[in-house]
Design a protein around this motif. Sequence first.
Motif, PDB file in Angstrom:
ATOM      1  N   ASN A  93       0.823  -1.205   0.000  1.00 10.00           N
ATOM      2  CA  ASN A  93       0.000   0.000   0.000  1.00 10.00           C
ATOM      3  C   ASN A  93       0.860   1.260   0.000  1.00 10.00           C
ATOM      4  O   ASN A  93       0.495   2.278  -0.593  1.00 10.00           O
ATOM      5  N   TYR A  94       2.020   1.179   0.673  1.00 13.82           N
ATOM      6  CA  TYR A  94       2.910   2.335   0.735  1.00 13.82           C
ATOM      7  C   TYR A  94       3.391   2.724  -0.658  1.00 13.82           C
ATOM      8  O   TYR A  94       3.519   3.909  -0.980  1.00 13.82           O
ATOM      9  N   LEU A  95       3.633   1.727  -1.505  1.00 10.77           N
ATOM     10  CA  LEU A  95       4.123   1.999  -2.854  1.00 10.77           C
ATOM     11  C   LEU A  95       3.097   2.793  -3.657  1.00 10.77           C
ATOM     12  O   LEU A  95       3.474   3.619  -4.495  1.00 10.77           O
ATOM     13  N   PHE A  96       1.802   2.569  -3.397  1.00 13.65           N
ATOM     14  CA  PHE A  96       0.745   3.259  -4.131  1.00 13.65           C
ATOM     15  C   PHE A  96       0.133   4.398  -3.313  1.00 13.65           C
ATOM     16  O   PHE A  96      -0.980   4.835  -3.595  1.00 13.65           O
ATOM     17  N   THR A  97       0.868   4.857  -2.313  1.00 15.05           N
ATOM     18  CA  THR A  97       0.405   5.966  -1.483  1.00 15.05           C
ATOM     19  C   THR A  97       1.271   7.194  -1.730  1.00 15.05           C
ATOM     20  O   THR A  97       2.487   7.081  -1.849  1.00 15.05           O
ATOM     21  N   GLU A  98       0.636   8.351  -1.815  1.00 16.07           N
ATOM     22  CA  GLU A  98       1.399   9.575  -2.086  1.00 16.07           C
ATOM     23  C   GLU A  98       2.094  10.103  -0.841  1.00 16.07           C
ATOM     24  O   GLU A  98       3.182  10.659  -0.917  1.00 16.07           O
ATOM     25  N   GLU A  99       1.462   9.928   0.324  1.00 15.71           N
ATOM     26  CA  GLU A  99       2.042  10.367   1.591  1.00 15.71           C
ATOM     27  C   GLU A  99       1.941   9.228   2.600  1.00 15.71           C
ATOM     28  O   GLU A  99       1.093   8.347   2.479  1.00 15.71           O
ATOM     29  N   ALA A 100       2.815   9.278   3.613  1.00 15.65           N
ATOM     30  CA  ALA A 100       2.814   8.237   4.649  1.00 15.65           C
ATOM     31  C   ALA A 100       3.208   8.853   5.978  1.00 15.65           C
ATOM     32  O   ALA A 100       3.941   9.856   6.022  1.00 15.65           O
ATOM     33  N   LEU A 101       2.744   8.229   7.053  1.00 15.26           N
ATOM     34  CA  LEU A 101       3.090   8.660   8.408  1.00 15.26           C
ATOM     35  C   LEU A 101       4.210   7.762   8.916  1.00 15.26           C
ATOM     36  O   LEU A 101       3.990   6.578   9.179  1.00 15.26           O
TER      37      LEU A 101
ATOM     38  N   GLY B  49       7.434   7.587  11.736  1.00 10.16           N
ATOM     39  CA  GLY B  49       8.083   8.207  12.886  1.00 10.16           C
ATOM     40  C   GLY B  49       7.333   9.401  13.422  1.00 10.16           C
ATOM     41  O   GLY B  49       7.941  10.345  13.935  1.00 10.16           O
ATOM     42  N   GLY B  50       6.003   9.382  13.280  1.00  2.69           N
ATOM     43  CA  GLY B  50       5.194  10.491  13.769  1.00  2.69           C
ATOM     44  C   GLY B  50       5.138  11.674  12.834  1.00  2.69           C
ATOM     45  O   GLY B  50       4.506  12.689  13.157  1.00  2.69           O
ATOM     46  N   ARG B  51       5.760  11.590  11.668  1.00  2.00           N
ATOM     47  CA  ARG B  51       5.759  12.688  10.699  1.00  2.00           C
ATOM     48  C   ARG B  51       5.090  12.243   9.403  1.00  2.00           C
ATOM     49  O   ARG B  51       5.304  11.121   8.957  1.00  2.00           O
ATOM     50  N   ARG B  52       4.331  13.130   8.809  1.00  2.00           N
ATOM     51  CA  ARG B  52       3.727  12.833   7.515  1.00  2.00           C
ATOM     52  C   ARG B  52       4.650  13.351   6.420  1.00  2.00           C
ATOM     53  O   ARG B  52       4.929  14.552   6.348  1.00  2.00           O
ATOM     54  N   ILE B  53       5.141  12.424   5.602  1.00  2.00           N
ATOM     55  CA  ILE B  53       6.086  12.775   4.553  1.00  2.00           C
ATOM     56  C   ILE B  53       5.640  12.150   3.234  1.00  2.00           C
ATOM     57  O   ILE B  53       4.789  11.253   3.215  1.00  2.00           O
TER      58      ILE B  53
ATOM     59  N   SER C 126       5.750   9.733   0.169  1.00  2.00           N
ATOM     60  CA  SER C 126       6.254   8.379  -0.049  1.00  2.00           C
ATOM     61  C   SER C 126       7.316   8.416  -1.140  1.00  2.00           C
ATOM     62  O   SER C 126       7.576   9.461  -1.756  1.00  2.00           O
ATOM     63  N   ASP C 127       7.920   7.277  -1.409  1.00  2.00           N
ATOM     64  CA  ASP C 127       8.945   7.218  -2.463  1.00  2.00           C
ATOM     65  C   ASP C 127       8.364   7.624  -3.811  1.00  2.00           C
ATOM     66  O   ASP C 127       8.937   8.440  -4.537  1.00  2.00           O
ATOM     67  N   THR C 128       7.217   7.041  -4.151  1.00  2.00           N
ATOM     68  CA  THR C 128       6.605   7.378  -5.439  1.00  2.00           C
ATOM     69  C   THR C 128       6.046   8.794  -5.428  1.00  2.00           C
ATOM     70  O   THR C 128       5.993   9.453  -6.477  1.00  2.00           O
ATOM     71  N   GLY C 129       5.649   9.286  -4.252  1.00  2.00           N
ATOM     72  CA  GLY C 129       5.220  10.678  -4.148  1.00  2.00           C
ATOM     73  C   GLY C 129       6.361  11.640  -4.421  1.00  2.00           C
ATOM     74  O   GLY C 129       6.175  12.691  -5.053  1.00  2.00           O
ATOM     75  N   GLN C 130       7.557  11.285  -3.960  1.00  2.00           N
ATOM     76  CA  GLN C 130       8.724  12.121  -4.235  1.00  2.00           C
ATOM     77  C   GLN C 130       9.103  12.092  -5.711  1.00  2.00           C
ATOM     78  O   GLN C 130       9.536  13.100  -6.278  1.00  2.00           O
ATOM     79  N   ILE C 131       8.955  10.913  -6.343  1.00  2.00           N
ATOM     80  CA  ILE C 131       9.232  10.836  -7.783  1.00  2.00           C
ATOM     81  C   ILE C 131       8.246  11.712  -8.549  1.00  2.00           C
ATOM     82  O   ILE C 131       8.617  12.441  -9.481  1.00  2.00           O
ATOM     83  N   GLU C 132       6.976  11.666  -8.155  1.00  2.00           N
ATOM     84  CA  GLU C 132       5.965  12.508  -8.796  1.00  2.00           C
ATOM     85  C   GLU C 132       6.302  13.980  -8.643  1.00  2.00           C
ATOM     86  O   GLU C 132       6.178  14.763  -9.593  1.00  2.00           O
ATOM     87  N   ALA C 133       6.752  14.380  -7.438  1.00  2.00           N
ATOM     88  CA  ALA C 133       7.083  15.778  -7.189  1.00  2.00           C
ATOM     89  C   ALA C 133       8.304  16.220  -7.992  1.00  2.00           C
ATOM     90  O   ALA C 133       8.393  17.378  -8.416  1.00  2.00           O
TER      91      ALA C 133
END
Length: 261
Positions: A184-192, A194-198, A200-207
Amino acid sequence: MRAMVEPGSQAEQVGRLLLAVFAVLALPALPFGTYLTYPFAILTTWFHEMGHGLTVLAFGQEFDRLVIYANGSGVAESRVSADLSPLASAAIAAGGPLGPVVAGALLILASARARLWRPALWAVAGAILVSVLAYVRSPVGLSVLPLVAGGLALIAWKAPAGAARFTLQFLGMLGALSMLRDFNYLFTEEALIGGRRILSDTGQIEAALFLPHWVWAAVILVVSALVIGGALKYALAENRRWPPRPRPPENTLQFRRGPRD
């Protein structure tokens, strides 16, 4: 009764390998399964985050530390130049899911040569210990990873050859399929994490580049399947089970008798 699978055949090897990987992926759904597979979960996180870290180093940037949390998530903290190109940023983001695929494929390929089985296991154990000393900065990583490295070193030292080969192939598959543990993380744009919302890997590629994150997720999955499929096909080929017959000298005559009428 004739066996459905020939002992020692390619089908048997692939079946055992897939069964072991499936067990690691499926056991967390069972009672106490999470505890049984916990070291493997930490190892897959290590594969993933080291993929990011090594890609950072490949682009001449600074890989500061690797943090693995108790829930199995992790983060590779790095410092990069402000003028880093979008393509390099995307490559660093892709290094997490694709780095383990490349490492896994290399381990599977190494399993095709008996002389490489034990050295490859020693190399993985050594790489884990070096990363612990240089980059890992979390209690979970510092406690679990050395135990995993010690287990691999023990297998490389004492285990039968067949067990060493299977372990090598299993490690390769585990690294290659590390992304499936957090599909699910691979197909998610953001993830929580360590308590931080950042992102995801594919979200960073998109950005960094273009196209939606789910397109990059699909590309990563296709590339991974092709790489690992090719490595398995090479390493488990039937013609590698037996040494080729020696060719006779060119000046030797060969006579063959055909079937009787």
